[in-house]
Design a protein around this motif. Structure first.
Motif, PDB file in Angstrom:
ATOM      1  N   ALA A   6       0.827  -1.213   0.000  1.00  0.00           N
ATOM      2  CA  ALA A   6       0.000   0.000   0.000  1.00  0.00           C
ATOM      3  C   ALA A   6       0.861   1.263   0.000  1.00  0.00           C
ATOM      4  O   ALA A   6       0.532   2.249  -0.672  1.00  0.00           O
ATOM      5  CB  ALA A   6      -0.926  -0.010   1.216  1.00  0.00           C
ATOM      6  N   LEU A   7       1.975   1.251   0.738  1.00  0.00           N
ATOM      7  CA  LEU A   7       2.819   2.447   0.805  1.00  0.00           C
ATOM      8  C   LEU A   7       3.792   2.534  -0.372  1.00  0.00           C
ATOM      9  O   LEU A   7       4.103   3.637  -0.843  1.00  0.00           O
ATOM     10  CB  LEU A   7       3.596   2.457   2.122  1.00  0.00           C
ATOM     11  N   ASN A   8       4.257   1.395  -0.871  1.00  0.00           N
ATOM     12  CA  ASN A   8       5.193   1.430  -1.991  1.00  0.00           C
ATOM     13  C   ASN A   8       4.516   1.825  -3.288  1.00  0.00           C
ATOM     14  O   ASN A   8       5.194   2.295  -4.216  1.00  0.00           O
ATOM     15  CB  ASN A   8       5.874   0.072  -2.146  1.00  0.00           C
ATOM     16  N   ILE A   9       3.199   1.637  -3.386  1.00  0.00           N
ATOM     17  CA  ILE A   9       2.483   2.098  -4.569  1.00  0.00           C
ATOM     18  C   ILE A   9       2.608   3.615  -4.703  1.00  0.00           C
ATOM     19  O   ILE A   9       2.715   4.151  -5.812  1.00  0.00           O
ATOM     20  CB  ILE A   9       1.005   1.661  -4.508  1.00  0.00           C
ATOM     21  N   VAL A  10       2.612   4.323  -3.566  1.00  0.00           N
ATOM     22  CA  VAL A  10       2.749   5.783  -3.601  1.00  0.00           C
ATOM     23  C   VAL A  10       4.087   6.171  -4.211  1.00  0.00           C
ATOM     24  O   VAL A  10       4.167   7.097  -5.043  1.00  0.00           O
ATOM     25  CB  VAL A  10       2.597   6.366  -2.186  1.00  0.00           C
ATOM     26  N   PHE A  11       5.158   5.482  -3.829  1.00  0.00           N
ATOM     27  CA  PHE A  11       6.463   5.771  -4.414  1.00  0.00           C
ATOM     28  C   PHE A  11       6.521   5.342  -5.880  1.00  0.00           C
ATOM     29  O   PHE A  11       7.218   5.975  -6.685  1.00  0.00           O
ATOM     30  CB  PHE A  11       7.561   5.070  -3.614  1.00  0.00           C
ATOM     31  N   ALA A  12       5.799   4.275  -6.233  1.00  0.00           N
ATOM     32  CA  ALA A  12       5.797   3.814  -7.621  1.00  0.00           C
ATOM     33  C   ALA A  12       5.159   4.849  -8.546  1.00  0.00           C
ATOM     34  O   ALA A  12       5.520   4.950  -9.725  1.00  0.00           O
ATOM     35  CB  ALA A  12       5.058   2.482  -7.731  1.00  0.00           C
ATOM     36  N   ILE A  13       4.197   5.612  -8.033  1.00  0.00           N
ATOM     37  CA  ILE A  13       3.573   6.668  -8.836  1.00  0.00           C
ATOM     38  C   ILE A  13       4.630   7.660  -9.315  1.00  0.00           C
ATOM     39  O   ILE A  13       4.664   8.054 -10.497  1.00  0.00           O
ATOM     40  CB  ILE A  13       2.479   7.384  -8.026  1.00  0.00           C
ATOM     41  N   PHE A  14       5.522   8.057  -8.431  1.00  0.00           N
ATOM     42  CA  PHE A  14       6.522   9.067  -8.788  1.00  0.00           C
ATOM     43  C   PHE A  14       7.668   8.452  -9.583  1.00  0.00           C
ATOM     44  O   PHE A  14       8.312   9.148 -10.371  1.00  0.00           O
ATOM     45  CB  PHE A  14       7.020   9.755  -7.523  1.00  0.00           C
ATOM     46  N   SER A  15       7.922   7.171  -9.388  1.00  0.00           N
ATOM     47  CA  SER A  15       8.905   6.506 -10.237  1.00  0.00           C
ATOM     48  C   SER A  15       8.416   6.454 -11.683  1.00  0.00           C
ATOM     49  O   SER A  15       9.186   6.708 -12.625  1.00  0.00           O
ATOM     50  CB  SER A  15       9.166   5.090  -9.709  1.00  0.00           C
ATOM     51  N   TYR A  16       7.128   6.150 -11.854  1.00  0.00           N
ATOM     52  CA  TYR A  16       6.567   6.130 -13.211  1.00  0.00           C
ATOM     53  C   TYR A  16       6.527   7.539 -13.801  1.00  0.00           C
ATOM     54  O   TYR A  16       6.811   7.724 -14.999  1.00  0.00           O
ATOM     55  CB  TYR A  16       5.168   5.530 -13.172  1.00  0.00           C
ATOM     56  N   ALA A  17       6.174   8.534 -12.986  1.00  0.00           N
ATOM     57  CA  ALA A  17       6.179   9.916 -13.472  1.00  0.00           C
ATOM     58  C   ALA A  17       7.577  10.334 -13.914  1.00  0.00           C
ATOM     59  O   ALA A  17       7.745  11.030 -14.926  1.00  0.00           O
ATOM     60  CB  ALA A  17       5.656  10.857 -12.388  1.00  0.00           C
ATOM     61  N   GLY A  18       8.603   9.907 -13.177  1.00  0.00           N
ATOM     62  CA  GLY A  18       9.973  10.218 -13.569  1.00  0.00           C
ATOM     63  C   GLY A  18      10.349   9.597 -14.900  1.00  0.00           C
ATOM     64  O   GLY A  18      11.085  10.200 -15.691  1.00  0.00           O
ATOM     65  N   GLU A  19       9.858   8.389 -15.171  1.00  0.00           N
ATOM     66  CA  GLU A  19      10.131   7.765 -16.461  1.00  0.00           C
ATOM     67  C   GLU A  19       9.506   8.558 -17.601  1.00  0.00           C
ATOM     68  O   GLU A  19      10.122   8.722 -18.667  1.00  0.00           O
ATOM     69  CB  GLU A  19       9.602   6.331 -16.456  1.00  0.00           C
TER      70      GLU A  19
END
Length: 256
Positions: free
Chosen positions: A86-99
């Motif tokens: 649940a918490l790592n999904i939040v970080f994954a959002i910004f990782s995808y945005a960075g890509e």
């Protein structure tokens, strides 16, 4: 309570379940699971917290069969896995945005090995995730995670925590909207890139001598950096909002 009493099977079983719960949370929770922290330190911290929190935990009766024992262990591991997801999904959002930002800025080839995920990712993604991690420390998000662990020890029974409908719905919704959220975070830079491409295309039609490679790409990268600096604070506000929403769902899951 004497030391001999603590060596009874029920106490040993309760201590083991508590240690497994805290160890699993340190494996999956953001910030605490960072690869820069050695496994020995994580294990020592989990063992220390187990000693501190053990007096708050009611004694769990020892199971009569091995299947019940492994079911209880699986329940504790699943708790850490679901909470970490649940918490790592939040970080994954910004990782995808960075890509997406790296792609439109022409930085897709500027990739290095991410020490956390051990996969190759653009530098822009790593910058956004590290900035999000610093923002997490700034508003004491790591303390929120730690207090959630303590509340979980007090409220959630050891070996008996089950998946709730609210958490399942949140995880499904978060996974479904991960790419949409990541695109919306990167949209200001993507929109500027599209606008600059249209303008450069019009210039090349009216001025054939215009060299896009020499002039266009540096200007495009410079404008993207300016927009990025202007919207970075707004990106981090979105991160904080999504993180607090995830923590609220986790708090309702354990009944606090």
């Amino acid at each position: 309570m004497s030391f001999a009493t603590l060596l009874q099977p029920d106490h040993v079983y309760t201590f083991l379940l508590l240690f497994v719960r805290l160890s699993t949370l340190f494996v999956f929770m953001p910030f605490y699971n960072h690869m820069s922290v050695s496994p020995q330190i994580k294990a020592a911290f989990a063992f220390y917290l187990t000693l501190v929190l053990y007096p708050m935990v009611p004694v769990t009766p020892e199971p009569h069969t091995a299947s019940l024992f492994f079911a209880a262990l699986f329940s504790e591991i699943a708790m850490g896995l679901m909470a970490g997801l649940a918490l790592n999904i939040v970080f994954a959002i910004f990782s995808y945005a960075g890509e997406q930002i790296a792609f439109v800025m022409g930085f897709s080839l500027a990739s290095v090995i991410d020490p956390q995920s051990q996969i190759q990712s653009p530098l822009v993604s790593q910058f956004l995730t590290m900035t999000a991690l610093m923002v997490l420390l700034a508003f004491n998000g790591h303390y929120m995670i730690l207090m959630w662990m303590v509340d979980g020890v007090k409220e959630a029974p050891l070996g008996g925590l089950v998946m709730s409908h609210a958490l399942f719905d949140y995880l499904m919704g978060a996974m479904a909207h991960l790419f949409a959220m990541g695109f919306s975070v990167a949209f200001p830079i993507i929109a500027l890139s599209l606008l600059s491409d249209i303008i450069f295309g019009m210039l090349m039609k009216t001025m054939p001598q215009f060299n896009l490679l020499v002039v266009g790409f540096p200007v495009k990268i410079g404008l993207s950096f300016l927009v990025w600096m202007a919207v970075l604070a707004s990106m981090m506000l979105i991160f904080k909002r999504e993180f607090l929403a995830a923590m609220e769902v986790l708090a309702r899951w354990i009944g606090t």
